[in-house]
Design an enzyme around this catalytic site. Structure first.
Site, PDB file in Angstrom:
ATOM      1  N   HIS A 299      46.418  -9.611   9.850  1.00  0.00           N
ATOM      2  CA  HIS A 299      46.949  -8.678  10.849  1.00  0.00           C
ATOM      3  C   HIS A 299      47.434  -7.420  10.150  1.00  0.00           C
ATOM      4  O   HIS A 299      48.092  -7.496   9.113  1.00  0.00           O
ATOM      5  CB  HIS A 299      48.118  -9.318  11.607  1.00  0.00           C
ATOM      6  CG  HIS A 299      48.800  -8.376  12.544  1.00  0.00           C
ATOM      7  ND1 HIS A 299      48.260  -8.047  13.769  1.00  0.00           N
ATOM      8  CD2 HIS A 299      49.960  -7.686  12.429  1.00  0.00           C
ATOM      9  CE1 HIS A 299      49.068  -7.199  14.375  1.00  0.00           C
ATOM     10  NE2 HIS A 299      50.110  -6.965  13.579  1.00  0.00           N
TER      11      HIS A 299
ATOM     12  N   GLY B 258      11.939   4.651  26.536  1.00  0.00           N
ATOM     13  CA  GLY B 258      12.313   3.303  26.113  1.00  0.00           C
ATOM     14  C   GLY B 258      13.810   3.181  25.907  1.00  0.00           C
ATOM     15  O   GLY B 258      14.391   3.914  25.106  1.00  0.00           O
TER      16      GLY B 258
ATOM     17  N   GLU C 278      19.548   4.187  19.386  1.00  0.00           N
ATOM     18  CA  GLU C 278      20.139   4.556  18.096  1.00  0.00           C
ATOM     19  C   GLU C 278      19.747   5.974  17.709  1.00  0.00           C
ATOM     20  O   GLU C 278      20.608   6.804  17.371  1.00  0.00           O
ATOM     21  CB  GLU C 278      19.695   3.577  17.013  1.00  0.00           C
ATOM     22  CG  GLU C 278      20.371   2.217  17.098  1.00  0.00           C
ATOM     23  CD  GLU C 278      20.039   1.302  15.940  1.00  0.00           C
ATOM     24  OE1 GLU C 278      20.634   0.216  15.857  1.00  0.00           O
ATOM     25  OE2 GLU C 278      19.172   1.674  15.101  1.00  0.00           O
TER      26      GLU C 278
ATOM     27  N   GLY D   6       9.038  -1.508   2.538  1.00  0.00           N
ATOM     28  CA  GLY D   6       8.469  -1.552   3.880  1.00  0.00           C
ATOM     29  C   GLY D   6       9.065  -0.537   4.838  1.00  0.00           C
ATOM     30  O   GLY D   6       9.739   0.414   4.447  1.00  0.00           O
TER      31      GLY D   6
ATOM     32  N   ALA E 115      14.898  -7.433  10.449  1.00  0.00           N
ATOM     33  CA  ALA E 115      14.724  -7.523   9.005  1.00  0.00           C
ATOM     34  C   ALA E 115      15.351  -8.788   8.442  1.00  0.00           C
ATOM     35  O   ALA E 115      14.770  -9.465   7.581  1.00  0.00           O
ATOM     36  CB  ALA E 115      15.337  -6.298   8.326  1.00  0.00           C
TER      37      ALA E 115
ATOM     38  N   GLY F  64      15.354   3.440  20.434  1.00  0.00           N
ATOM     39  CA  GLY F  64      15.512   4.666  21.201  1.00  0.00           C
ATOM     40  C   GLY F  64      16.951   5.087  21.352  1.00  0.00           C
ATOM     41  O   GLY F  64      17.289   6.277  21.242  1.00  0.00           O
TER      42      GLY F  64
ATOM     43  N   GLY G 231       9.090  -0.248  21.712  1.00  0.00           N
ATOM     44  CA  GLY G 231       8.953  -1.513  20.993  1.00  0.00           C
ATOM     45  C   GLY G 231       8.001  -1.420  19.821  1.00  0.00           C
ATOM     46  O   GLY G 231       7.533  -0.339  19.460  1.00  0.00           O
TER      47      GLY G 231
ATOM     48  N   LYS H  14       0.802  -1.215   0.000  1.00  0.00           N
ATOM     49  CA  LYS H  14       0.000   0.000   0.000  1.00  0.00           C
ATOM     50  C   LYS H  14       0.840   1.272   0.000  1.00  0.00           C
ATOM     51  O   LYS H  14       0.329   2.356  -0.323  1.00  0.00           O
ATOM     52  CB  LYS H  14      -0.941   0.005   1.202  1.00  0.00           C
ATOM     53  CG  LYS H  14      -0.244  -0.020   2.553  1.00  0.00           C
ATOM     54  CD  LYS H  14      -1.247  -0.142   3.688  1.00  0.00           C
ATOM     55  CE  LYS H  14      -0.549  -0.240   5.047  1.00  0.00           C
ATOM     56  NZ  LYS H  14      -1.521  -0.389   6.158  1.00  0.00           N
ATOM     57  N   ARG H  15       2.130   1.191   0.384  1.00  0.00           N
ATOM     58  CA  ARG H  15       2.988   2.373   0.323  1.00  0.00           C
ATOM     59  C   ARG H  15       3.213   2.791  -1.126  1.00  0.00           C
ATOM     60  O   ARG H  15       3.061   2.001  -2.053  1.00  0.00           O
ATOM     61  CB  ARG H  15       4.362   2.076   0.941  1.00  0.00           C
ATOM     62  CG  ARG H  15       4.389   1.942   2.451  1.00  0.00           C
ATOM     63  CD  ARG H  15       5.817   1.652   2.892  1.00  0.00           C
ATOM     64  NE  ARG H  15       5.912   1.385   4.312  1.00  0.00           N
ATOM     65  CZ  ARG H  15       6.112   2.304   5.239  1.00  0.00           C
ATOM     66  NH1 ARG H  15       6.247   3.565   4.882  1.00  0.00           N
ATOM     67  NH2 ARG H  15       6.179   1.971   6.511  1.00  0.00           N
TER      68      ARG H  15
END
Length: 580
Positions: A559, A294, A301, A158, A435, A299, A386, A152-153
């Site tokens: 290394h 939260g 990030e 998404g 994801a 929150g 959340g 629908k977008r």
């Protein structure tokens, strides 16, 4: 007069592209915005549209040629408008030499008992074009199914690509660069007298990155012959869906509708002063005071973005710790580093009221265990408590599809619901809302439908927090192993002892390896430090293939690299670390 069709801007730092495929040939009639040629770069594939109605005169370059931005691709004789491009032939239906997986038997309500249509429009129809949905659609198409995806977008991808993973990482990187220029570069001998923030340009860069990614998914749909059904999808029962009220039929229906930001009672989100992650990504100025409700991944990030750009950030968390579910030792170190950066933390507290004022928002905050309330003033409040499964308004319950108490679709081990022919993957079912977890489920389900052995190892799904330093983990935490009664040993190595980390000036954090006490098999790996999100891939591979800590320790690591810290931590599980 002929019009030149040129190579468009392809995004930041991209100056050349390869001509992938001509979609129109000389003499073909084209309409305005109709795709003429596909270009490919190492970052994205794009279609170049016709700038006007007309007839294609000549190709200036051939397929496979490398072209610069601004170069002429073809010329167009204006005025001879043609008909729309013919639809591509749909791929053949998947071979049926192996039986497709059948959902578990269950009592089904009348709505679900209706027989599937004798003939269907599609073999596979996916509702939702997020990471789980679009990946599932692509894999199904690769396997020979005729596929459609309902979204629908206005764009594909998404939440993740549009208002989640991708835009947030773009802002995280930009804010990290800004902060480093003002605070860290001098130690490297790079002295910048004045650092200026151009937030509008930063936001524009983010938008360009999002645009390139969503256009890339649209290109992949066309490449794989997937039909994008634009509109709101509603499940009607076995084999039947409507898209904006129009009926569509399919042999297999897959619900991949994702998740939505969770709300709190009494807190009204307007995406202006009280925002979710969506609004927090679009702020036009840096708030002086940002309160994050939260202490989870989202929150912290987004709080990091605005804290680096100059906001005073306060995090209110109901629990007495940040990022629940993370290894306790890692979470403790993480908390100390965030406080050192300037975060203010109110742990063990809850918000009971949010009142909007002319100046911003006044929050009423109380101890979670009970006690006297206090107020906090903020210019912007970010609600990040959340996410919840996006299962409402899709006709699921009416179609007889079982949901759990949290609104998630109930599925069996093969992602089948209790209604025949209907499946679900990603955030809308149980499991971590990640994801990449959704992507793996999408691939597995497509393969199951084709009679293959699709499978997801839920013990080997990494999680990453893209703050600075990054936090990444895979497998079991120390606390989970104790709860299970599993004997384990620990190998730990600090980045302070890693040569590459010292050279980078990024020595905070450590790598922690948990291995079985008896077999040495790797059970969990937890990293806090530079590039943790990249380093965790080696640990995930080790767990997926049942490797031991010694296996990691015996592999030659280049290394100097940060990955040597993983090797050293693995050796440390047997007290064999070399450089500490």
């Amino acid at each position: 007069m002929p019009i030149e069709i040129k190579v468009p801007s392809l995004g930041e730092s991209v100056t050349t592209a390869t001509v992938g495929k001509w979609l129109k040939q000389p003499g073909d009639a084209v309409k305005t915005d109709e795709p003429v040629v596909e270009l490919e770069t190492d970052k994205v594939s794009v279609e170049v549209p016709a700038p006007a109605d007309g007839r294609l005169a000549a190709h200036a370059v051939a397929e496979g040629d490398e072209v610069d931005v601004g170069a002429v691709l073809a010329t167009l004789e204006q005025g001879a408008a043609g008909a729309s491009a013919p639809a591509k032939a749909a791929p053949a239906a998947a071979k049926t030499d192996k039986p497709a997986a059948q959902p578990a038997a269950a009592a089904k309500p009348a709505a679900a008992q209706a027989e599937a249509p004798a003939e269907t429009d599609y073999d596979v129809l996916v509702i939702g074009a997020g990471p789980g949905g679009y990946v599932c659609a692509i894999r199904a198409a690769q396997l020979g199914f005729k596929v459609a995806c309902v979204e629908k977008r206005a764009t594909l991808g998404g939440t993740c690509l549009n208002v989640g993973c991708i835009p947030s990482k773009a802002l995280l990187q930009s804010s990290e660069n800004y902060h480093a220029a003002g605070h860290d570069f001098a130690a490297h001998g790079v002295v910048i007298d004045s650092v200026k923030l151009d937030l509008a340009r930063m936001q524009a860069r983010k938008a360009d990155i999002v645009g390139a990614n969503v256009k890339g998914v649209e290109y992949l749909f066309k490449k794989n012959g997937i039909t994008w059904l634009k509109g709101h999808g509603k499940v009607e029962g076995t084999g039947r869906v409507t898209v904006d009220g129009k009926p569509v039929t399919a042999k297999h229906i897959i619900i991949a509708s994702g998740s939505d930001s969770a709300n709190l009672p009494g807190i009204e989100v307007d995406e202006k002063t009280i925002v979710t992650s969506t609004g927090a990504l679009e702020l036009s100025e840096v708030p002086k005071r940002l309160v994050v409700i939260g202490g989870g991944v989202i929150g912290l990030e987004l709080g990091s973005v605005w804290q680096r750009l100059g906001a005073e950030v306060t995090v209110i968390e109901y629990l007495n710790r940040l990022v629940p579910g993370t290894d306790n030792e890692v979470a403790s170190q993480f908390q100390k580093l965030l406080v050192k950066q300037g975060f203010k933390l109110k742990l063990g507290h809850k918000v009971t009221k949010a009142e909007k004022t002319k100046k911003g928002v006044v929050l009423t905050v109380e101890p979670a265990a009970g006690g006297a309330a206090e107020t906090l003033e903020a210019d912007i409040v970010l609600l990040a408590v959340g996410r919840t499964a996006a299962s409402k308004g899709m006709g699921l319950e009416e179609a007889g599809i079982e949901l759990d108490k949290r609104g998630r679709v109930v599925t069996d081990a093969h992602f089948a619901t209790n209604v025949p022919g209907i499946y679900a993957i990603g955030d809308v079912i149980a499991g971590p809302m990640l994801a990449h977890k959704a992507e793996e489920e999408g691939v597995a389900l497509a393969e199951i439908l084709a009679g293959q052995a699709g499978h997801v190892n839920y013990d080997a799904i990494p999680g990453v927090i893209y703050t600075w330093p990054e936090v990444a983990s895979v497998g079991f935490t120390e606390e989970q192993l104790k709860e299970k009664g599993t004997g384990y040993k620990i190998g730990k190595f600090p980045f302070m002892a890693n040569g590459r980390a010292r050279a980078l000036g990024m020595t905070d954090g450590f790598v922690k390896v948990l291995a079985c006490e008896k077999t040495d098999r790797v059970l969990g790996v937890h990293i806090i430090g530079p590039c943790a999100g990249e380093l965790i891939a080696e640990a995930t591979m080790a767990i997926e293939f049942g490797a031991s800590a010694e296996d990691i320790g015996r592999v030659c690591h280049a290394h100097p690299t940060l990955s040597e810290a993983v090797k050293e931590a693995a050796l440390g599980a047997d007290n064999r670390s070399i450089n500490i």
